[in-house]
Motif scaffolding. Structure first.
Motif, PDB file in Angstrom:
ATOM      1  N   ILE A 294      15.711  16.119  -6.498  1.00 37.64           N
ATOM      2  CA  ILE A 294      16.432  15.526  -7.438  1.00 37.64           C
ATOM      3  C   ILE A 294      15.801  14.912  -8.560  1.00 37.64           C
ATOM      4  N   GLU A 295      14.696  15.525  -9.242  1.00 38.91           N
ATOM      5  CA  GLU A 295      14.318  15.463 -10.549  1.00 38.91           C
ATOM      6  C   GLU A 295      14.468  14.221 -11.440  1.00 38.91           C
ATOM      7  N   SER A 296      14.433  13.184 -10.643  1.00 38.92           N
ATOM      8  CA  SER A 296      14.604  11.798 -11.242  1.00 38.92           C
ATOM      9  C   SER A 296      13.615  10.948 -10.666  1.00 38.92           C
ATOM     10  N   PRO A 297      12.500  10.657 -11.484  1.00 37.79           N
ATOM     11  CA  PRO A 297      11.364   9.713 -10.793  1.00 37.79           C
ATOM     12  C   PRO A 297      11.899   8.325 -10.492  1.00 37.79           C
ATOM     13  N   GLU A 298      12.716   7.760 -11.219  1.00 35.31           N
ATOM     14  CA  GLU A 298      13.414   6.479 -11.094  1.00 35.31           C
ATOM     15  C   GLU A 298      14.121   6.297  -9.867  1.00 35.31           C
ATOM     16  N   ARG A 299      15.161   7.480  -9.679  1.00 35.32           N
ATOM     17  CA  ARG A 299      15.522   7.504  -8.280  1.00 35.32           C
ATOM     18  C   ARG A 299      15.087   7.931  -7.142  1.00 35.32           C
ATOM     19  N   ALA A 300      13.820   8.383  -7.460  1.00 29.05           N
ATOM     20  CA  ALA A 300      12.917   8.746  -6.333  1.00 29.05           C
ATOM     21  C   ALA A 300      12.167   7.673  -5.842  1.00 29.05           C
ATOM     22  N   ARG A 301      11.644   6.863  -6.878  1.00 22.53           N
ATOM     23  CA  ARG A 301      11.235   5.450  -6.352  1.00 22.53           C
ATOM     24  C   ARG A 301      12.151   4.586  -5.743  1.00 22.53           C
ATOM     25  N   ARG A 302      13.396   4.522  -6.051  1.00 21.80           N
ATOM     26  CA  ARG A 302      14.357   3.691  -5.806  1.00 21.80           C
ATOM     27  C   ARG A 302      14.524   4.141  -4.126  1.00 21.80           C
ATOM     28  N   LEU A 303      14.746   5.595  -3.878  1.00 15.99           N
ATOM     29  CA  LEU A 303      15.200   5.928  -2.461  1.00 15.99           C
ATOM     30  C   LEU A 303      13.750   5.750  -1.671  1.00 15.99           C
ATOM     31  N   SER A 304      12.713   5.896  -2.276  1.00 13.73           N
ATOM     32  CA  SER A 304      11.557   5.525  -1.456  1.00 13.73           C
ATOM     33  C   SER A 304      11.351   4.211  -0.942  1.00 13.73           C
ATOM     34  N   ARG A 305      11.693   3.281  -1.685  1.00 10.01           N
ATOM     35  CA  ARG A 305      11.795   1.788  -1.454  1.00 10.01           C
ATOM     36  C   ARG A 305      12.648   1.692  -0.304  1.00 10.01           C
ATOM     37  N   ILE A 306      13.871   2.288  -0.294  1.00 10.77           N
ATOM     38  CA  ILE A 306      14.724   1.994   0.702  1.00 10.77           C
ATOM     39  C   ILE A 306      14.072   2.779   2.182  1.00 10.77           C
ATOM     40  N   LEU A 307      13.448   3.809   1.908  1.00  8.67           N
ATOM     41  CA  LEU A 307      13.016   4.684   3.350  1.00  8.67           C
ATOM     42  C   LEU A 307      11.868   3.635   3.924  1.00  8.67           C
TER      43      LEU A 307
ATOM     44  N   TYR B 213       0.953  -1.181  -0.062  1.00 10.91           N
ATOM     45  CA  TYR B 213       0.002  -0.019   0.094  1.00 10.91           C
ATOM     46  C   TYR B 213       0.880   1.136   0.103  1.00 10.91           C
ATOM     47  N   MET B 214       2.132   1.166   0.795  1.00 14.57           N
ATOM     48  CA  MET B 214       2.834   2.434   0.799  1.00 14.57           C
ATOM     49  C   MET B 214       3.403   2.674  -0.684  1.00 14.57           C
ATOM     50  N   GLU B 215       3.961   1.423  -1.083  1.00  6.13           N
ATOM     51  CA  GLU B 215       4.421   1.682  -2.540  1.00  6.13           C
ATOM     52  C   GLU B 215       3.427   2.361  -3.557  1.00  6.13           C
ATOM     53  N   TYR B 216       2.298   1.725  -3.337  1.00  9.40           N
ATOM     54  CA  TYR B 216       1.174   2.264  -4.319  1.00  9.40           C
ATOM     55  C   TYR B 216       1.107   3.731  -4.126  1.00  9.40           C
TER      56      TYR B 216
END
Length: 261
Positions: free
Chosen positions: A180-193, A104-107
């Motif tokens: 950071i203006e990078s959606p892919e990097r933002a998603r990766r860092l969000s998963r780490i969070l 749910y958080m990833e969604y």
């Protein structure tokens, strides 16, 4: 002799009217989908004329269905709320509390990163924290609170978090994507969070930070200390230093090693 009952034939006019209704519904859906995409990509300042051009319909078609941009935006937001509500209800039916919470958080993160303007508009309307007029409950906070509590009871998530904390972290993910203006990097860092909220993972990281393997080996060699508790190791009859100070520390080290393999 009985008369045959004849089926009334549809008039050409009614057939044309049905075709017009189908065409109108198709155009309305096309306008809604285009508005949803443009609002998410460029913000809510997009004009109705720009939406009409992108949808491939005339401006009159847009105004016929949505007389103002506020009316169109409200319809788009209601559609988004319905999607959020359906996903939240689906996650609450999942039998695995840990998996349901993190999925749910990833969604939510994906929705926020892909449609930042729409999520900001939803937040400004209060739909995230106040009962929706359509659903009667908070379509985001209600499942978020339930899923968080279930995951905490299952021992999968830190117990010192509440829905306000998690919502603040979600807002931080959105702000991070802007920085950071990078959606892919933002998603990766969000998963780490989100992974950092796992209770077991936090304990493992804490142990690693306090007793990194390289430091333990160095202490064991130079000071002849137990790599588990740090107690000085006694001399043995063979002259070879013991690896652990006790059987308890040896068993603890063995259990930790099994966790990492």
């Amino acid at each position: 002799m009985p008369q045959r009952i004849q089926t009334p034939q549809a008039s050409p006019k009614s057939a044309v009217q049905r075709a017009e209704r189908v065409d109108a519904q198709r155009n309305r859906l096309k306008v809604l989908q285009t508005a949803d995409r443009l609002f998410g990509e460029r913000g809510t300042s997009v004009s109705l004329g720009e939406i009409a051009t992108a949808a491939g319909v005339g401006a009159g078609t847009v105004y016929r269905h949505f007389p103002t941009k506020d009316a169109l935006l409200a319809t788009v937001l209601d559609h988004r709320l319905s999607q959020l509500s359906e996903r939240g209800a689906e996650m609450m039916r999942r039998p695995d509390p840990e998996r349901a919470f993190f999925e749910y958080m990833e969604y939510l993160t994906g929705q926020a990163l892909a449609n930042r303007a729409i999520c900001e508009a939803l937040a400004s309307r209060g739909d995230w924290q106040e009962p929706s007029k359509l659903e009667g409950v908070c379509v985001v906070d209600t499942p978020l609170g339930i899923l968080l509590q279930r995951a905490q009871r299952a021992g999968a998530v830190r117990s010192d978090l509440d829905p306000n904390d998690v919502r603040a972290l979600l807002a931080g993910c959105v702000g991070m994507s802007q920085a950071i203006e990078s959606p892919e990097r933002a998603r990766r860092l969000s998963r780490i969070l989100w992974e950092g909220l796992r209770l077991e993972r936090n304990f493992e990281n804490r142990n690693e930070s306090l007793e990194p393997s390289g430091l333990r080996n160095e202490i064991a060699v130079t000071e002849r200390s137990c790599p588990v508790c740090g107690t000085p190791l006694p001399e043995t009859a063979t002259g070879r230093p013991a690896k652990y100070c006790s059987a308890a520390c040896r068993q603890k080290a063995f259990r930790e090693k099994r966790k990492t393999t």
